[in-house]
Design an enzyme around this catalytic site. Sequence first.
Site, PDB file in Angstrom:
ATOM      1  N   GLN A   1       0.961  -1.271  -0.114  1.00  0.00           N
ATOM      2  CA  GLN A   1      -0.003  -0.066   0.214  1.00  0.00           C
ATOM      3  C   GLN A   1       0.794   1.332  -0.084  1.00  0.00           C
ATOM      4  OE1 GLN A   1      -3.009  -0.242   3.080  1.00  0.00           O
ATOM      5  NE2 GLN A   1      -4.472  -1.082   1.822  1.00  0.00           N
TER       6      GLN A   1
ATOM      7  N   ASP B   1       1.914   1.949  -3.550  1.00  0.00           N
ATOM      8  CA  ASP B   1       0.989   1.945  -4.490  1.00  0.00           C
ATOM      9  C   ASP B   1       0.525   3.413  -5.183  1.00  0.00           C
ATOM     10  OD1 ASP B   1      -1.326   1.490  -5.918  1.00  0.00           O
ATOM     11  OD2 ASP B   1      -2.359   0.640  -4.499  1.00  0.00           O
TER      12      ASP B   1
ATOM     13  N   SER C   1      -2.929   4.341  -6.678  1.00  0.00           N
ATOM     14  CA  SER C   1      -3.762   4.844  -5.666  1.00  0.00           C
ATOM     15  C   SER C   1      -3.478   6.085  -5.254  1.00  0.00           C
ATOM     16  CB  SER C   1      -3.885   3.919  -4.217  1.00  0.00           C
ATOM     17  OG  SER C   1      -4.507   2.757  -4.040  1.00  0.00           O
TER      18      SER C   1
HETATM   19  P1  NAD Z   1      -9.951   0.929 -10.849  1.00  0.00           P
HETATM   20  O1  NAD Z   1      -9.326   2.311 -11.325  1.00  0.00           O
HETATM   21  O2  NAD Z   1      -9.566  -0.123 -11.585  1.00  0.00           O
HETATM   22  O3  NAD Z   1     -11.391   1.303 -11.208  1.00  0.00           O
HETATM   23  C1  NAD Z   1     -12.368   2.121 -10.565  1.00  0.00           C
HETATM   24  C2  NAD Z   1     -13.679   1.722 -10.114  1.00  0.00           C
HETATM   25  O4  NAD Z   1     -14.498   1.489 -11.312  1.00  0.00           O
HETATM   26  C3  NAD Z   1     -13.695   0.365  -9.453  1.00  0.00           C
HETATM   27  O5  NAD Z   1     -14.042   0.553  -8.281  1.00  0.00           O
HETATM   28  C4  NAD Z   1     -14.371  -0.493 -10.292  1.00  0.00           C
HETATM   29  O6  NAD Z   1     -15.214  -1.586  -9.345  1.00  0.00           O
HETATM   30  C5  NAD Z   1     -15.339   0.340 -11.193  1.00  0.00           C
HETATM   31  N1  NAD Z   1     -15.923  -0.104 -11.999  1.00  0.00           N
HETATM   32  C6  NAD Z   1     -15.581  -0.899 -13.181  1.00  0.00           C
HETATM   33  N2  NAD Z   1     -16.579  -1.328 -14.162  1.00  0.00           N
HETATM   34  C7  NAD Z   1     -17.556  -0.458 -13.660  1.00  0.00           C
HETATM   35  C8  NAD Z   1     -18.790  -0.554 -14.424  1.00  0.00           C
HETATM   36  N3  NAD Z   1     -19.108  -0.922 -15.540  1.00  0.00           N
HETATM   37  N4  NAD Z   1     -19.838   0.415 -13.746  1.00  0.00           N
HETATM   38  C9  NAD Z   1     -19.469   1.139 -12.700  1.00  0.00           C
HETATM   39  N5  NAD Z   1     -18.147   0.960 -11.852  1.00  0.00           N
HETATM   40  C10 NAD Z   1     -17.405   0.198 -12.644  1.00  0.00           C
HETATM   41  O7  NAD Z   1      -9.720   0.880  -9.631  1.00  0.00           O
HETATM   42  P2  NAD Z   1      -8.940   1.091  -8.325  1.00  0.00           P
HETATM   43  O8  NAD Z   1      -9.514   2.412  -7.798  1.00  0.00           O
HETATM   44  O9  NAD Z   1      -7.669   1.322  -8.810  1.00  0.00           O
HETATM   45  O10 NAD Z   1      -8.989   0.157  -7.193  1.00  0.00           O
HETATM   46  C11 NAD Z   1     -10.320  -0.939  -7.120  1.00  0.00           C
HETATM   47  C12 NAD Z   1     -10.309  -1.212  -5.740  1.00  0.00           C
HETATM   48  O11 NAD Z   1      -9.188  -2.231  -5.446  1.00  0.00           O
HETATM   49  C13 NAD Z   1     -10.210  -0.262  -4.663  1.00  0.00           C
HETATM   50  O12 NAD Z   1     -11.159   0.349  -4.479  1.00  0.00           O
HETATM   51  C14 NAD Z   1      -9.754  -1.153  -3.640  1.00  0.00           C
HETATM   52  O13 NAD Z   1     -11.011  -1.696  -2.872  1.00  0.00           O
HETATM   53  C15 NAD Z   1      -9.010  -2.046  -4.366  1.00  0.00           C
HETATM   54  N6  NAD Z   1      -7.575  -1.789  -3.861  1.00  0.00           N
HETATM   55  C16 NAD Z   1      -6.683  -2.464  -2.660  1.00  0.00           C
HETATM   56  C17 NAD Z   1      -5.521  -2.012  -2.503  1.00  0.00           C
HETATM   57  C18 NAD Z   1      -4.734  -2.726  -1.371  1.00  0.00           C
HETATM   58  O14 NAD Z   1      -5.603  -3.500  -0.739  1.00  0.00           O
HETATM   59  N7  NAD Z   1      -3.721  -2.598  -1.172  1.00  0.00           N
HETATM   60  C19 NAD Z   1      -4.863  -1.115  -3.246  1.00  0.00           C
HETATM   61  C20 NAD Z   1      -5.768  -0.230  -4.052  1.00  0.00           C
HETATM   62  C21 NAD Z   1      -7.044  -0.696  -4.384  1.00  0.00           C
END
Ligand code: NAD
Length: 368
Positions: free
Chosen positions: A127, A130, A133
């Site tokens: 994290q 990252d 993020s």
């Molecule tokens: P991303 O940029 O890949 O996607 C953004 C959002 O778009 C996601 O929440 C996804 O579910 C949503 N999405 C995709 N298709 C869609 C659709 N058709 N309609 C509506 N929404 C849609 O994602 P991100 O922000 O980089 O990360 C996604 C998730 O990964 C985070 O919210 C988090 O839960 C998880 N994450 C975990 C860690 C960790 O544990 N280290 C770090 C970063 C993110």
Amino acid sequence: MAVEVRVLKEAAAGERRVAATPETVKKLIAAGARVLVERGAGDGAGFVDAAYADAGAGLVDAQGRDSADLLLCVQPPSPDAIADFKTGATLVGVLQPTADAARAEALQAKGIQAFPLERLPRTTRAQAMDVLSSQAGMAGYKAVLIAAQLAPRFFPMLTTAAGTIRPSKVLIVGAGVAGLQGVATAKRLGAQVEGFDVRPETREQIESLGGKFLDLGVSAAGEGGYARQLTEEERALQQQRLADHLKGIDVVVCTAAVPGRPAPKIITTAMVDGMKPGSVIVDLAAETGGNCELTRPGETYAHHGVTIAGPLNLASLGAVHASEMYARNVLNFVALFVKDGALQFDWDDELLAKTVWPERPAAANAAA
Ligand code: NAD
């Protein structure tokens, strides 16, 4: 001889961020590295050459990159720039090696050990490294501010002598890192905020930020916390319900993405045609094609009275904080292998083994 680390001056048009700050340079030096910063590298983010020099870095021109053992950047260097690197050097940044064949070839021709940070596994330990993020947080924030700027209305409810102004209705599409920052930002500006995502767990996250979860009755929970692709029927249902809902919305900020694929097209031309004149769509997913069919990456224009913006590289707009976060992410990552003034790679560490590009054959990991 201590390992030589070079902080590249970004070359991409409009890029204001930098991969190291005076603070992280100091820490790299404390880890035994010799740090060279290219003159002007931090200018766009407010980090002047003198601050890097005070931190102990040497200031250099863009020549002489072939003596660096480790190069730090934000955006991928051009194939020509890569040709000037030392054979076998290590390169860390958002490198997207497979997005551009010439870049991939240049990296391989020089035997560059690349760590494209977008490949980092998103585990708890990762994290602090990252970059997706940290940069998405800034992008979500700026996208909402751009929307507020473009909207011909207030975001908050106002009670004035000239009557009551109702708050703007803002819908954030996609509630990942950028989307949630968007919900929080629009809420702080006083808007009535809704968020929607295909991952059901985002309901609680949106609500905890003061937003309302827009339930379109479709879930696409996938592996590893990411969304999976929706089936055709699921998409049709989602779209019909969304079309109806959009008729009452003033501002839409799109942030939906599926890793490694073009952004899902969620807002169709017909949906935009059904929106009220004066509405605004800011499509942060423009970078990967956009969530709205009408988005033109890099442009802002009006379609039947609806303003549609597809801004690019939003994180660079907040270059100071985006760079501070990026640089700390990079520092935390390179601390995995910059030790006692040398580069030491532990290939049993999955953060290194899974991020490195080209991928190491399993046998090489075992032998290392
Ligand atoms: P991303 O940029 O890949 O996607 C953004 C959002 O778009 C996601 O929440 C996804 O579910 C949503 N999405 C995709 N298709 C869609 C659709 N058709 N309609 C509506 N929404 C849609 O994602 P991100 O922000 O980089 O990360 C996604 C998730 O990964 C985070 O919210 C988090 O839960 C998880 N994450 C975990 C860690 C960790 O544990 N280290 C770090 C970063 C993110």
